[in-house]
Motif scaffolding. Structure first.
Motif, PDB file in Angstrom:
ATOM      1  N   LEU A  62       7.082 -11.278  -8.433  1.00 56.89           N
ATOM      2  CA  LEU A  62       6.409 -10.397  -7.490  1.00 56.89           C
ATOM      3  C   LEU A  62       5.586 -11.241  -6.527  1.00 56.89           C
ATOM      4  CD1 LEU A  62       7.169  -8.051  -9.399  1.00 56.89           C
ATOM      5  CD2 LEU A  62       4.911  -7.097  -8.896  1.00 56.89           C
ATOM      6  N   ARG A  63       5.734 -10.915  -5.247  1.00 57.87           N
ATOM      7  CA  ARG A  63       4.962 -11.556  -4.195  1.00 57.87           C
ATOM      8  C   ARG A  63       4.135 -10.487  -3.490  1.00 57.87           C
ATOM      9  NH1 ARG A  63       9.786 -14.264  -4.639  1.00 57.87           N
ATOM     10  NH2 ARG A  63       9.623 -16.544  -4.684  1.00 57.87           N
ATOM     11  N   PRO A  64       3.193 -10.889  -2.654  1.00 56.22           N
ATOM     12  CA  PRO A  64       2.344  -9.891  -1.990  1.00 56.22           C
ATOM     13  C   PRO A  64       3.170  -8.819  -1.273  1.00 56.22           C
ATOM     14  CG  PRO A  64       1.440 -12.077  -1.666  1.00 56.22           C
ATOM     15  CD  PRO A  64       2.763 -12.263  -2.360  1.00 56.22           C
ATOM     16  N   GLY A  65       2.817  -7.581  -1.548  1.00 57.65           N
ATOM     17  CA  GLY A  65       3.515  -6.433  -0.973  1.00 57.65           C
ATOM     18  C   GLY A  65       4.577  -5.842  -1.869  1.00 57.65           C
ATOM     19  N   ASP A  66       4.961  -6.567  -2.931  1.00 50.75           N
ATOM     20  CA  ASP A  66       5.988  -6.069  -3.843  1.00 50.75           C
ATOM     21  C   ASP A  66       5.396  -5.104  -4.860  1.00 50.75           C
ATOM     22  OD1 ASP A  66       7.730  -7.744  -2.516  1.00 50.75           O
ATOM     23  OD2 ASP A  66       7.875  -9.210  -4.139  1.00 50.75           O
ATOM     24  N   LEU A  67       6.242  -4.190  -5.329  1.00 46.45           N
ATOM     25  CA  LEU A  67       5.875  -3.241  -6.370  1.00 46.45           C
ATOM     26  C   LEU A  67       6.847  -3.351  -7.533  1.00 46.45           C
ATOM     27  CD1 LEU A  67       5.516   0.033  -4.228  1.00 46.45           C
ATOM     28  CD2 LEU A  67       3.621  -1.289  -5.166  1.00 46.45           C
ATOM     29  N   ASP A 129      11.357  -3.652   1.867  1.00 49.43           N
ATOM     30  CA  ASP A 129      12.243  -2.493   1.817  1.00 49.43           C
ATOM     31  C   ASP A 129      11.523  -1.206   1.426  1.00 49.43           C
ATOM     32  OD1 ASP A 129      14.399  -4.184   2.423  1.00 49.43           O
ATOM     33  OD2 ASP A 129      14.714  -4.649   0.304  1.00 49.43           O
ATOM     34  N   PHE A 130      10.308  -1.323   0.901  1.00 49.35           N
ATOM     35  CA  PHE A 130       9.581  -0.154   0.391  1.00 49.35           C
ATOM     36  C   PHE A 130       8.178  -0.090   1.001  1.00 49.35           C
ATOM     37  CE2 PHE A 130      12.927  -0.792  -2.654  1.00 49.35           C
ATOM     38  CZ  PHE A 130      13.256   0.479  -3.090  1.00 49.35           C
ATOM     39  N   ALA A 131       8.104  -0.300   2.320  1.00 44.52           N
ATOM     40  CA  ALA A 131       6.800  -0.330   2.979  1.00 44.52           C
ATOM     41  C   ALA A 131       6.057   0.997   2.856  1.00 44.52           C
ATOM     42  CB  ALA A 131       6.965  -0.718   4.447  1.00 44.52           C
ATOM     43  N   ALA A 132       6.767   2.114   2.994  1.00 46.47           N
ATOM     44  CA  ALA A 132       6.107   3.427   2.924  1.00 46.47           C
ATOM     45  C   ALA A 132       5.554   3.676   1.523  1.00 46.47           C
ATOM     46  CB  ALA A 132       7.087   4.523   3.320  1.00 46.47           C
ATOM     47  N   GLU A 133       6.343   3.348   0.495  1.00 40.64           N
ATOM     48  CA  GLU A 133       5.878   3.538  -0.891  1.00 40.64           C
ATOM     49  C   GLU A 133       4.700   2.609  -1.185  1.00 40.64           C
ATOM     50  OE1 GLU A 133      10.122   4.893  -0.672  1.00 40.64           O
ATOM     51  OE2 GLU A 133       9.010   3.171   0.093  1.00 40.64           O
ATOM     52  N   ASN A 134       4.770   1.380  -0.672  1.00 35.62           N
ATOM     53  CA  ASN A 134       3.667   0.438  -0.844  1.00 35.62           C
ATOM     54  C   ASN A 134       2.385   1.008  -0.249  1.00 35.62           C
ATOM     55  OD1 ASN A 134       1.845  -1.748   0.277  1.00 35.62           O
ATOM     56  ND2 ASN A 134       3.191  -3.010  -0.976  1.00 35.62           N
ATOM     57  N   ARG A 156      -3.954  12.938  -6.947  1.00 36.58           N
ATOM     58  CA  ARG A 156      -2.890  13.871  -7.339  1.00 36.58           C
ATOM     59  C   ARG A 156      -1.916  14.110  -6.188  1.00 36.58           C
ATOM     60  NH1 ARG A 156      -7.185  16.323 -10.735  1.00 36.58           N
ATOM     61  NH2 ARG A 156      -6.362  16.300 -12.881  1.00 36.58           N
ATOM     62  N   GLY A 157      -2.453  14.369  -4.995  1.00 36.66           N
ATOM     63  CA  GLY A 157      -1.588  14.619  -3.850  1.00 36.66           C
ATOM     64  C   GLY A 157      -0.741  13.408  -3.485  1.00 36.66           C
ATOM     65  N   LEU A 158      -1.337  12.228  -3.526  1.00 29.98           N
ATOM     66  CA  LEU A 158      -0.599  11.002  -3.209  1.00 29.98           C
ATOM     67  C   LEU A 158       0.467  10.712  -4.262  1.00 29.98           C
ATOM     68  CD1 LEU A 158      -3.631   8.869  -2.023  1.00 29.98           C
ATOM     69  CD2 LEU A 158      -1.676   9.529  -0.591  1.00 29.98           C
ATOM     70  N   THR A 159       0.144  10.986  -5.521  1.00 28.60           N
ATOM     71  CA  THR A 159       1.135  10.782  -6.586  1.00 28.60           C
ATOM     72  C   THR A 159       2.314  11.730  -6.386  1.00 28.60           C
ATOM     73  OG1 THR A 159      -0.559  10.031  -8.147  1.00 28.60           O
ATOM     74  CG2 THR A 159       1.517  10.832  -9.082  1.00 28.60           C
ATOM     75  N   GLN A 160       2.022  12.971  -6.030  1.00 30.44           N
ATOM     76  CA  GLN A 160       3.091  13.929  -5.746  1.00 30.44           C
ATOM     77  C   GLN A 160       3.963  13.409  -4.603  1.00 30.44           C
ATOM     78  OE1 GLN A 160       1.840  17.688  -4.072  1.00 30.44           O
ATOM     79  NE2 GLN A 160       3.542  18.755  -5.031  1.00 30.44           N
ATOM     80  N   SER A 161       3.353  12.897  -3.556  1.00 30.45           N
ATOM     81  CA  SER A 161       4.115  12.352  -2.422  1.00 30.45           C
ATOM     82  C   SER A 161       4.967  11.171  -2.854  1.00 30.45           C
ATOM     83  CB  SER A 161       3.158  11.920  -1.302  1.00 30.45           C
ATOM     84  OG  SER A 161       2.485  13.019  -0.755  1.00 30.45           O
ATOM     85  N   LEU A 162       4.403  10.266  -3.639  1.00 28.81           N
ATOM     86  CA  LEU A 162       5.146   9.091  -4.088  1.00 28.81           C
ATOM     87  C   LEU A 162       6.353   9.493  -4.927  1.00 28.81           C
ATOM     88  CD1 LEU A 162       5.297   5.964  -4.323  1.00 28.81           C
ATOM     89  CD2 LEU A 162       3.900   6.192  -6.409  1.00 28.81           C
TER      90      LEU A 162
END
Length: 197
Positions: A62-67, A129-134, A156-162
């Motif tokens: 994992l590097r910076p920005g990775d999940l 590749d996952f900038a929005a999820e990050n 809670r709302g952010l978790t629902q969105s993710l």
């Protein structure tokens, strides 16, 4: 020789089943690697430095920005390689989406939000590749540090969105099979084993 596998338990509050941990060090200690698993979702966000991960015997840095997003009962480990100046900053977020989102869905989560139980999705999400999820995970981390009266609602709302974002990405992937059985078939047995322990 094979690495031992252990169950690492974290207690999540019944009224807000989310836990945030932070690893931060200029010169992080070397950690002996051991495989473990949890009964919750784990999300790792690398902000600074690098971390080596073993994802069910698949190596990933994992590097910076990775999940990394790991479903319940997924064996994994993490350790630090030698670091350059600046050290490591990594957040670990543990979630029980069913309980966390229960105020939104008193009759139970829709199947779409349970994709992590049965979809053979990649566990490593490169930041490019996952900038929005990050971005959503970073917002969850900020709100977990928050102290105002709406931080929990925001989490809670952010978790629902993710969960919805990732469902859209992975809904067409095949169901995960374990020796001819799909994960939905096995999950009740795993939960029962957890409750009996």
């Amino acid at each position: 020789s094979p690495l031992p596998v252990t169950y690492r338990e974290y207690r999540l509050a019944e009224d807000f089943p989310a836990l945030l941990m932070q690893v931060s060090s200029i010169t992080p200690p070397s950690e002996k690697e051991f495989l473990h698993f949890h009964n919750f979702i784990e999300i790792a966000l690398c902000v600074r430095g690098r971390m080596n991960w073993n994802l069910e015997n698949r190596r990933q840095m994992l590097r910076p920005g990775d999940l990394c997003l790991l479903p319940p009962f997924f064996t994994h480990s993490s350790c630090f390689p030698p670091q350059e100046e600046g050290g490591v900053l990594c957040y670990y977020l543990f979630l029980d989406p069913e309980k966390l989102l229960a105020p939104f869905y008193p009759s139970g989560l829709p199947q779409e939000f349970l994709w992590y139980r049965y979809t053979d999705f990649p566990k490593y999400f490169p930041g490019r590749d996952f900038a929005a999820e990050n971005s959503v995970v970073r917002m969850i981390v900020r709100e977990m540090h928050g102290r105002d009266g709406f931080s929990r609602q925001k989490v809670r709302g952010l978790t629902q969105s993710l969960m919805a974002m990732l469902y859209r990405r992975f809904r067409d992937l095949p169901a995960l099979l374990v020796r001819g059985s799909s994960i939905p078939d096995l999950f009740p047995a795993l939960i029962r084993m957890e409750q009996d322990c």
